[in-house]
Scaffold this active site. Sequence first.
Site, PDB file in Angstrom:
ATOM      1  CB  THR A  45      10.571  40.437  22.401  1.00  0.00           C
ATOM      2  OG1 THR A  45      10.793  41.287  21.278  1.00  0.00           O
ATOM      3  CG2 THR A  45      11.811  39.589  22.636  1.00  0.00           C
TER       4      THR A  45
ATOM      5  CG  HIS B 212      10.783  48.079  16.605  1.00  0.00           C
ATOM      6  ND1 HIS B 212      10.558  49.237  17.319  1.00  0.00           N
ATOM      7  CD2 HIS B 212      10.957  47.106  17.540  1.00  0.00           C
ATOM      8  CE1 HIS B 212      10.607  48.964  18.620  1.00  0.00           C
ATOM      9  NE2 HIS B 212      10.839  47.676  18.778  1.00  0.00           N
TER      10      HIS B 212
ATOM     11  CG  ASN C 158      10.195  50.398  22.461  1.00  0.00           C
ATOM     12  OD1 ASN C 158       9.702  51.443  22.894  1.00  0.00           O
ATOM     13  ND2 ASN C 158       9.496  49.296  22.310  1.00  0.00           N
TER      14      ASN C 158
ATOM     15  CE1 TYR D 209      16.102  47.049  21.100  1.00  0.00           C
ATOM     16  CE2 TYR D 209      13.799  47.635  20.824  1.00  0.00           C
ATOM     17  CZ  TYR D 209      14.783  46.958  21.504  1.00  0.00           C
ATOM     18  OH  TYR D 209      14.459  46.191  22.588  1.00  0.00           O
TER      19      TYR D 209
ATOM     20  CG  ASN E 160      15.995  48.974  25.060  1.00  0.00           C
ATOM     21  OD1 ASN E 160      16.435  48.157  25.876  1.00  0.00           O
ATOM     22  ND2 ASN E 160      14.975  48.700  24.272  1.00  0.00           N
TER      23      ASN E 160
HETATM   24  C1  8OZ Z   1      11.250  43.198  25.481  1.00  0.00           C
HETATM   25  C2  8OZ Z   1      12.381  42.410  25.463  1.00  0.00           C
HETATM   26  C3  8OZ Z   1      13.206  42.429  24.366  1.00  0.00           C
HETATM   27  C4  8OZ Z   1      12.895  43.244  23.274  1.00  0.00           C
HETATM   28  C5  8OZ Z   1      10.920  46.272  22.317  1.00  0.00           C
HETATM   29  C6  8OZ Z   1      11.515  44.432  20.897  1.00  0.00           C
HETATM   30  O1  8OZ Z   1      10.982  46.804  23.422  1.00  0.00           O
HETATM   31  C7  8OZ Z   1      11.403  44.884  22.137  1.00  0.00           C
HETATM   32  C8  8OZ Z   1      11.742  44.041  23.303  1.00  0.00           C
HETATM   33  C9  8OZ Z   1      10.932  43.995  24.419  1.00  0.00           C
HETATM   34  O2  8OZ Z   1      10.479  46.878  21.339  1.00  0.00           O
END
Ligand code: 8OZ
Length: 358
Positions: A25, A174, A177, A179, A234
């Site tokens: 990103t 994805h 992480n 999400y 996250n």
């Molecule tokens: C860093 C900053 C924002 C998003 C991930 C898509 O960790 C990201 C991400 C990484 O998978």
Amino acid sequence: MTTLFDPIRIGDIDLANRIVMAPLTRNRAAPGQIPARLSIEYYRQRASAGLIVAEATQISPAGQGYLDTPGIYNAAQIAAWRLVTDEVHAAGGRIVVQLWHVGRISHVSLQPDGQAPVSSTARRADTKTFTRDGFVDVSTPRALRTDELPAIVASYRDAARNAITAGFDGIEVHAANGYLIEQFLRDSINDRSDAYGGSIENRTRLLLEVMQAVAGEIGAGRCGLRLSPVTPVNGAGPDSDPQALYNYAVEQLASLKLAFLHVIEGQTGGARDCAPFDYAALRSHFDGAWMVNNGYTRQMALDAVASGAADLVAFGRPFISNPDLVRRLRDNAPLNALDASTLYGGGAKGYTDYPSLG
Ligand code: 8OZ
């Protein structure tokens, strides 16, 4: 003996070597969540990677969670990505795009009509995101209704179709992480009582439906998946039994014959041994190409491929500061240092101005 520098066919895609540019990103998208003009040059510079996994890219407006990240849900975005894929292909490279829905890792200021972000749960993640006003706490989400999930699956399917229209060689879903898909997988987050919560079978349902949908749309040989079984990033607390959860998910996916599975070992961008997990056991359920990631050094990567522990090794930060990383690894040449201040947002500085060897 197979080496890191040998070609490999993964699904329907022929790669010149086993070195992968990880999805990164960079927050440089233009208004309308259109990939930046500069990203054409950025990815072309890195086309000697066996495979580029282009940065996490929203499948829908609600899939966005950070400022200035690109999408792949409308014609303008597809046209802009086409310029990137044409340039990478002209330089002899291969490129897939990472399909992303952030779920609750978002802020109302980034959501359509200022609505709450969506998730498996209505509980807020204990983390921040980056918006027009800088770093802020993520917003409290609302739990998706069961009858909304088919549209989420359809957005992944449509995005996969758009990726092919944009000239990508394939896609990576994805599911890592913290999400959306991980928000369904982990029992530390998912508190649903419908067919998408509770048992492992239920929590993996969304992932499996998404993978079936994208594979059905563009062919499994052009689809991969990224998982992070134990990462705590996250606000994703640990699952109560990650080994059972992820083993089941991968077992269920086996019959699809995906091109590759991309596994983040340990904490994303951090300690590789943050929690116990048997990655070899996970791999025993999968026939496709095994892509590993997280803090690999040159020697670790050489050993992983030579020993057969991995088919492909993905590098993140080293690829930002070394466009010619493949050559540098081959020649055992020194690497450029990374400027962390230019990772997210901005222009050419720290993006397209890292030097290659002469
Ligand atoms: C860093 C900053 C924002 C998003 C991930 C898509 O960790 C990201 C991400 C990484 O998978």
